[in-house]
Enzyme design. Structure first.
Site, PDB file in Angstrom:
ATOM      1  N   CYS A 297     -29.710   5.536  -7.364  1.00  0.00           N
ATOM      2  CA  CYS A 297     -29.414   6.279  -8.580  1.00  0.00           C
ATOM      3  C   CYS A 297     -29.712   5.476  -9.836  1.00  0.00           C
ATOM      4  O   CYS A 297     -29.665   6.007 -10.937  1.00  0.00           O
ATOM      5  CB  CYS A 297     -27.943   6.731  -8.567  1.00  0.00           C
TER       6      CYS A 297
ATOM      7  N   LYS B 126     -32.568   6.952 -11.895  1.00  0.00           N
ATOM      8  CA  LYS B 126     -32.459   8.282 -12.484  1.00  0.00           C
ATOM      9  C   LYS B 126     -32.882   8.281 -13.945  1.00  0.00           C
ATOM     10  O   LYS B 126     -32.829   7.268 -14.635  1.00  0.00           O
ATOM     11  CB  LYS B 126     -31.008   8.786 -12.395  1.00  0.00           C
TER      12      LYS B 126
ATOM     13  N   ASP C 260     -23.532  21.079 -13.334  1.00  0.00           N
ATOM     14  CA  ASP C 260     -22.480  20.666 -12.408  1.00  0.00           C
ATOM     15  C   ASP C 260     -23.124  20.033 -11.177  1.00  0.00           C
ATOM     16  O   ASP C 260     -24.341  19.880 -11.107  1.00  0.00           O
ATOM     17  CB  ASP C 260     -21.599  21.859 -12.015  1.00  0.00           C
TER      18      ASP C 260
ATOM     19  N   ASP D 267     -31.010  16.344  -3.984  1.00  0.00           N
ATOM     20  CA  ASP D 267     -30.967  14.977  -4.493  1.00  0.00           C
ATOM     21  C   ASP D 267     -31.944  14.135  -3.692  1.00  0.00           C
ATOM     22  O   ASP D 267     -32.153  14.379  -2.500  1.00  0.00           O
ATOM     23  CB  ASP D 267     -29.558  14.394  -4.355  1.00  0.00           C
TER      24      ASP D 267
ATOM     25  N   GLY E 211     -37.865  20.388   6.634  1.00  0.00           N
ATOM     26  CA  GLY E 211     -38.092  19.821   5.325  1.00  0.00           C
ATOM     27  C   GLY E 211     -39.565  19.640   5.052  1.00  0.00           C
ATOM     28  O   GLY E 211     -40.410  20.394   5.551  1.00  0.00           O
ATOM     29  N   HIS E 212     -39.888  18.620   4.270  1.00  0.00           N
ATOM     30  CA  HIS E 212     -41.272  18.390   3.855  1.00  0.00           C
ATOM     31  C   HIS E 212     -41.524  16.892   3.794  1.00  0.00           C
ATOM     32  O   HIS E 212     -40.664  16.126   3.361  1.00  0.00           O
ATOM     33  CB  HIS E 212     -41.525  19.014   2.475  1.00  0.00           C
TER      34      HIS E 212
ATOM     35  N   ASP F  12     -18.590  13.778  -7.881  1.00  0.00           N
ATOM     36  CA  ASP F  12     -18.839  12.479  -7.258  1.00  0.00           C
ATOM     37  C   ASP F  12     -19.471  11.562  -8.294  1.00  0.00           C
ATOM     38  O   ASP F  12     -20.235  11.990  -9.152  1.00  0.00           O
ATOM     39  CB  ASP F  12     -19.696  12.604  -5.993  1.00  0.00           C
TER      40      ASP F  12
END
Length: 720
Positions: free
Chosen positions: A402, A405, A431, A449, A522-523, A608
């Site tokens: 993170c 980000k 949110d 995420d 998924g991918h 979180d």
């Protein structure tokens, strides 16, 4: 994309001295196209040469531990903290105790030996001198209790060779130094202490006698009990701490494999390659060279390291291997308890304080080689560049997780053009997850995420990324439902792609399944670096929890420490203690469904703590709920090592943006703005429920910390 794609996997099993030196050399000259993996039970490995000094009290724990986390970062290797339990040579896979197998093209084994003994009662009441880290930890505990008067200072050492005598003297010296009347006894099966010449034996015997250490010879051990060692035809030796140092024993799992071996030791040739297997090597005490048998001594592993390094590269590139002929005679430097030592070679022995100082310099020099690693160099761009490039390159390197980000202020501006939620969409941007009203009743949440890799291990990164993504659903009090993966792997060969994706899928599926959800696909794509993300849906019968809804007087409860951003930034720069890094990563990989289940029942608001830091996420609750917050600095939990790193000026590349976006009045603490990866849940709980909530969390084996309180206001944060 990578300049050179990875095409071969090199796996080093064990963090022994030879492998540690190989990692150092590898980091100075990495082999392009080779992906390196190290497998070891712990983040550090003890250096044998300094163990007696540590036991005696001359060195702290840090002085004798080789930091494998830093070495692996230096070498560009991934470190898997697990224990090898087998090898499938046909499939070229190493089997581990706690996760799926790890594939290799070339592998090397350097796991040392064990001193665990097949004696009645030894498993329950004894401790082998090897593995060293286990013995050292048990000794520290015993010494502390003996000093406190909780146990009698009675120690027995089974084995009267060099190692047994050296440890006996070290333990006796430590006890006497703590003003404890040490009673240490060496038990030797032969007629005299062994492993040395007559002159050296006399010097060792005199040194042990001076420390009050007794020797029992011609003593056969029958049984080890909680308070004594029972001997055949001799009185028992009273001992509450019994150490096994009678010889070198191979690890049991090696005997269960088809690896060529002699008495459980792996058979290798002059090139350190396992007999008949061009893809496998072994070195150190776990190996045996039939053409040149030698005692089990660390000096041989150290001398073998350069040859092993060369031959591993040769095996990966198809080059010519070197051969190694170990020396027949070697210098023994034996600690005598205090800061005195004895040297023996060619039958000649000397002793004195100057020899201890010499040994100390040798040992410290060896450890310095493994600790003084090059600092990560800043990128250099030659030629003409656009304005602003220099400023960005001069700033801190971009962090992973993170910490990579986009800042909250920048992101908020980009989201202003999104239309407000309408129809079945109850809440949208702003949110933890979007909330959708279900036609048949109830609600569904959806979030996505992804994380730039913070570790080289795809499996560990998948676990952390899955926990991180599920955090948005848990924070809303919803039950995870369906998960889709988005995976970017670096350019590599098809074989390594498959190995990576198998590990990622296996680990992610374990986390998702444990959370009660399903991984449905998924991918995948190739790109510049490993990036793993997940889209997660969840369901909840009543309206999911949001950052709005907190009430006057609510107490803020946090379930995890802060500081992961600081620790990961320091790890990137080679400044973090490997034990702190490993401990933080272990917490980051733990799911939080139990915490969520407890908090969701009573929380008025929940989120979180992730990229925007604690301050940013507390501010989000305050802004949405019309509250002010007071945070209590001393109550906020912090990862081990994070505070010291922060005070030393280490910070994540995202921290300045977080500080600007969520100002805090009162005291200052940079860790409030530290971006968290897979951070804790933050809940606003009624004051009357706090005691019950904390008790419920504890009953589930979870953490819960009261870190502050809310009051009506306009979003002001204050730290006290």
């Amino acid at each position: 994309m990578n300049v050179v794609p990875d095409t071969r996997d090199l796996v080093l099993v064990g963090g022994g001295h030879a492998h540690a030196l190989v990692l150092r050399a590898w980091g100075m000259d990495r082999l392009a196209g080779a992906r390196v993996t190290v497998i070891n039970p712990g983040p550090t490995a003890p250096y044998t040469g300094m163990l007696p000094g540590h036991v005696a009290g001359h060195y702290g724990r840090d002085a004798l531990e080789i930091d494998l986390v830093r070495l692996c970062r230096h070498a560009g290797a991934r470190l898997i903290l697990d224990k090898a339990v087998g090898i499938d040579r046909a499939r070229r896979e190493v089997h581990l105790a706690g996760r799926g197998p790890v594939a290799y093209d070339v592998a090397s084994i350097d796991v040392g030996i064990t001193a665990e003994m097949e004696l009645a009662g030894f498993d329950a009441h004894g401790i082998g001198a090897k593995p060293l880290d286990v013995y050292a930890a048990r000794w520290r505990q015993f010494l502390e209790r003996a000093v406190a008067g909780e146990v009698a200072p009675d120690v027995a050492v089974i084995g009267g060779g060099v190692a047994g005598c050296e440890l006996a003297m070290a333990m006796a010296f430590a006890l006497r130094g703590a003003n404890v009347a040490a009673r240490v006894t060496v038990i030797e099966a032969g007629p005299q202490i062994s492993g040395m010449g007559a002159a050296a034996r006399r010097k060792i015997s005199a040194a042990m006698a001076a420390l009050g250490t007794k020797v029992r010879v011609d003593a056969r051990v029958v049984e080890v009990t909680a308070d004594r060692v029972v001997l055949e035809d001799q009185p028992p030796v009273i001992a509450g701490f019994c150490v096994g140092a009678a010889g070198a024993f191979p690890h049991g799992w090696i005997a269960q494999t088809d690896v060529p071996q002699r008495n459980g030791f792996i058979e290798v040739g002059p090139d350190l390659g396992v007999t008949g297997d061009p893809a496998l090597f072994a070195v150190g005490d776990c190996a045996v060279m039939p053409h040149a048998p030698r005692p089990k001594a660390g000096v041989f592993a150290v001398r073998a390291a350069p040859v092993l390094h060369h031959n591993l590269r040769a095996a990966l590139t198809g080059g010519r291997r070197k051969t190694w002929q170990p020396q027949k005679h070697y210098l023994k430097l034996i600690s005598l308890g205090g800061k005195s030592a004895m040297a023996e070679n060619f039958g000649v022995s000397l002793k004195g304080a100057w020899l201890w100082r010499w040994k100390d310099r040798i040992d410290r020099k060896f450890m310095d080689r493994l600790a003084d690693l090059p600092v990560m160099a800043a990128p250099v761009v030659a030629g003409e560049v656009a304005q602003g490039v220099g400023e960005i390159l001069a700033a801190k390197p971009l962090c992973g997780g993170c910490g990579a980000k986009v800042g909250r202020g920048v992101l908020s501006g980009a989201l202003q053009g999104i239309a407000p939620a309408t129809g079945d969409v109850v809440t949208g941007a702003g949110d933890d997850a979007a909330v959708l009203r279900q036609p048949g009743g109830g609600f569904q949440v959806i979030s996505t995420d992804h994380l730039r890799a913070v570790v080289q291990d795809p499996a560990q990164m998948a676990r952390i990324a899955a926990v991180h993504a599920l955090g948005d659903v848990w924070a809303m009090g919803a039950q995870p439902q369906v998960v889709l993966a988005q995976i970017v792997v670096p350019e590599m060969s098809a074989a390594l792609q498959e190995r990576s994706l198998v590990e990622i899928t296996r680990e992610a599926n374990a986390v998702v399944t444990a959370a009660g959800a399903q991984l449905v696909g998924g991918h995948t794509t190739m790109g510049a670096e490993l990036t793993i993300g997940f889209t997660v849906t969840g369901t909840r019968a009543e309206m999911p929890l949001t950052v709005a809804g907190a009430q006057d007087g609510d107490v803020l409860i946090l379930t995890r420490p802060l500081g992961s951003g600081v620790i990961l930034a320091a790890d990137m720069a080679g400044q973090a203690d490997g034990r702190d890094v490993a401990a933080a990563l272990a917490v980051m990989g733990q799911p939080q469904q139990r915490e969520a289940a407890v908090l969701a029942k009573v929380a008025h608001a929940m989120t979180d703590v992730t990229g925007f830091g604690l301050a940013g996420h507390v501010q989000a609750i305050c802004a949405a709920s019309g509250m002010d917050a007071v945070l209590w600095r001393d109550a906020v939990p912090v990862y081990a090592g994070a505070r010291a790193l922060s005070e030393a000026g280490v910070s994540s590349s995202l921290m300045p943006s977080n500080r600007a976006d969520a100002p805090v009045l009162g005291a200052d603490d940079p860790l409030l703005f530290d971006p968290q990866t897979a951070g804790g849940l933050l809940a606003a709980v009624p004051k009357t429920q706090v005691k019950a909530v904390l008790a419920a969390l504890k009953a589930q084996g979870c953490e819960g910390h009261q870190i502050g309180q809310l009051s009506r206001g306009s979003g002001v944060l204050t730290l006290r």
